[in-house]
Structure formats: structure tokens, C-alpha cells
Design an enzyme around this catalytic site. Sequence first.
Site, PDB file in Angstrom:
ATOM      1  N   ASN A 112       0.828  -1.204   0.000  1.00 29.73           N
ATOM      2  CA  ASN A 112       0.000   0.000   0.000  1.00 29.73           C
ATOM      3  C   ASN A 112       0.867   1.261   0.000  1.00 29.73           C
ATOM      4  OD1 ASN A 112      -0.202   1.278   3.075  1.00 29.73           O
ATOM      5  ND2 ASN A 112       0.280  -0.903   3.096  1.00 29.73           N
ATOM      6  N   TYR A 136      10.925   2.984   0.168  1.00 31.88           N
ATOM      7  CA  TYR A 136      10.356   1.637   0.133  1.00 31.88           C
ATOM      8  C   TYR A 136       9.180   1.588  -0.843  1.00 31.88           C
ATOM      9  CZ  TYR A 136       7.569  -2.347   1.749  1.00 31.88           C
ATOM     10  OH  TYR A 136       6.814  -3.493   1.806  1.00 31.88           O
ATOM     11  N   SER A 165      -2.250  -4.357   5.623  1.00 26.47           N
ATOM     12  CA  SER A 165      -1.710  -4.675   6.952  1.00 26.47           C
ATOM     13  C   SER A 165      -2.140  -6.098   7.275  1.00 26.47           C
ATOM     14  CB  SER A 165      -2.264  -3.711   8.003  1.00 26.47           C
ATOM     15  OG  SER A 165      -2.105  -2.364   7.602  1.00 26.47           O
TER      16      SER A 165
END
Length: 269
Positions: A112, A136, A165
Site C-alpha cells: 500500500n 520503500y 496490513s
Amino acid sequence: MLKKLLITGANGNLGAVCRDRLTHITETMRVAARKGLGEARANEEVVYCSLEDKAAVEAMVEGCDGIVHMGGQATEAPWPTIRAANLDGMYNLYEAARKSSVTPRIIFASSNHAIGFHKQSERLDANSLTRPDGLYGVSKVFGEALASMYHDKFGIETAAVRIGSCFPEPVNHRMLSTWMSHDDFIHLIERIFMVPRLGCPIIYGASANSASWWDNREAAYLGWRPMDNAEVFRDKLDAEMDPPPADDVNAVFQGGAFCADGIHDEAAD
């Protein structure tokens, strides 16, 4: 059923989940990491490999008809670390897949954080612009682009899963939108390897959360139907902590705290 499934990063949190729960979709599982894999289990091969080592990656990939690529740098870090693991390593993996005697179908653990600077008020789909929230995230955008090129030019199919997550349960209020249960993740992997044609889809890795920001209609042909919903944890989270203030980065941007992190300078670390 796959003949040989490779799981990179098999010593990480999600890599370990895949190692434990994907044995039913493959005759042999090849698990790979830099270290810490322990003894080989039944119908399993253990390989130690650095993604920066091109020859070692080619040997690791050879003969595998499925790859779950969980390896690489998993958090924000200095650029040389990100570049080596997530750019050079990704290139080495796809070159190995191109050269392999068996063309593998690949699941790429994107993130995400490739779209983290979109506001939480926005609803995104696979066609939304990337807005990475750090180095990242930039590396995950690169990985998605590389997978797309190798699909168009060489026919290597990849599902780029923008994982939200993926934990046993949400641990903060932002995760009420981004959470993906382990059950839903494993079911997604099963569907990716089951469908006759995969192509190169972008998939948002989240459960059927009431507060979701993401729309997976472009990947509906996979037949993935997430069953879990982070909403069942809302009362527990409310009892444990206050929601972030409306102007807090964790309440404004989809990437949360990653949007506030500075660029990591290796010389300063």
C-alpha cells in the site's frame, strides 16, 4: 497443483505464514531466505540465497512453476539497502524467471506504500496513479513496473498484491481500512495460482473491510472473495486507544506514518 512452489523471504512474518499454509497447492515447496529457515520439512527444499547474487537467484528459481516473492527489504531504509534488495533483487528474480526452463507464475508482494500519499478520503482502484510515500514505496512501484514489462515482453504472469496490513488482527485505527486476515491472504494466493489466465493485475491486499479505501473490481475475474472484516475489532481498538486526531498523518494519508518519515541517509544512520 503446482509442481514446485518457491517462497522467498520465507523466514519473515508473512513468508512463514505461506510456508505453513500453502503445502496443499504444491508437490514440493522450496523455501528461501538469507538465514533462519531451520530444517527442511516434508516435501520441502531449503535454499539460502541473497537476492543481490544473480547466479544464486537463477539457481533458486530454476524449475519452479510458482513463486510467492516475499523477499527483500520490508521497511523504509537507506537507499543502498532498498536498491540492492528491492531493485537489483527484483531484476535478478525476473531475469531468472525468464531464463528458467519452466516459466513461473509469480505473486509479487507489493505494498500500500506504493500509493501512500493518496488521501484517506479517496477511493482507489488498479488504475489510480501511484503516489509512493517513501523509498520503500518507490521500490514497490519499480517492482510493479518491472513485472508489467516482463509480462508484456516475455509472457511472465504476475499478480502484484498491494498488501495493506496483514496481521492476526488490526493494531490501530488505520488498519480498520487496510487490514487483511491471514485466511483471506491465503485464499487470494490459492485463487491466483488456480485461475487459467492471470495476466498482470494490481490487487489491493485487504479483507472485506467496511472502512476500505480500495476497489478490486479490476481483479474480480480471479474469483477472490475476502470473508473477514476489520470492523469486528473496532470496539476493542476504541477501548485500547484513542483514534488519531483528524490532522494527524495517520488520519490523513493512506500510507499513515510512512508519509512523515524522512529520507534515510546512510551516512547519518
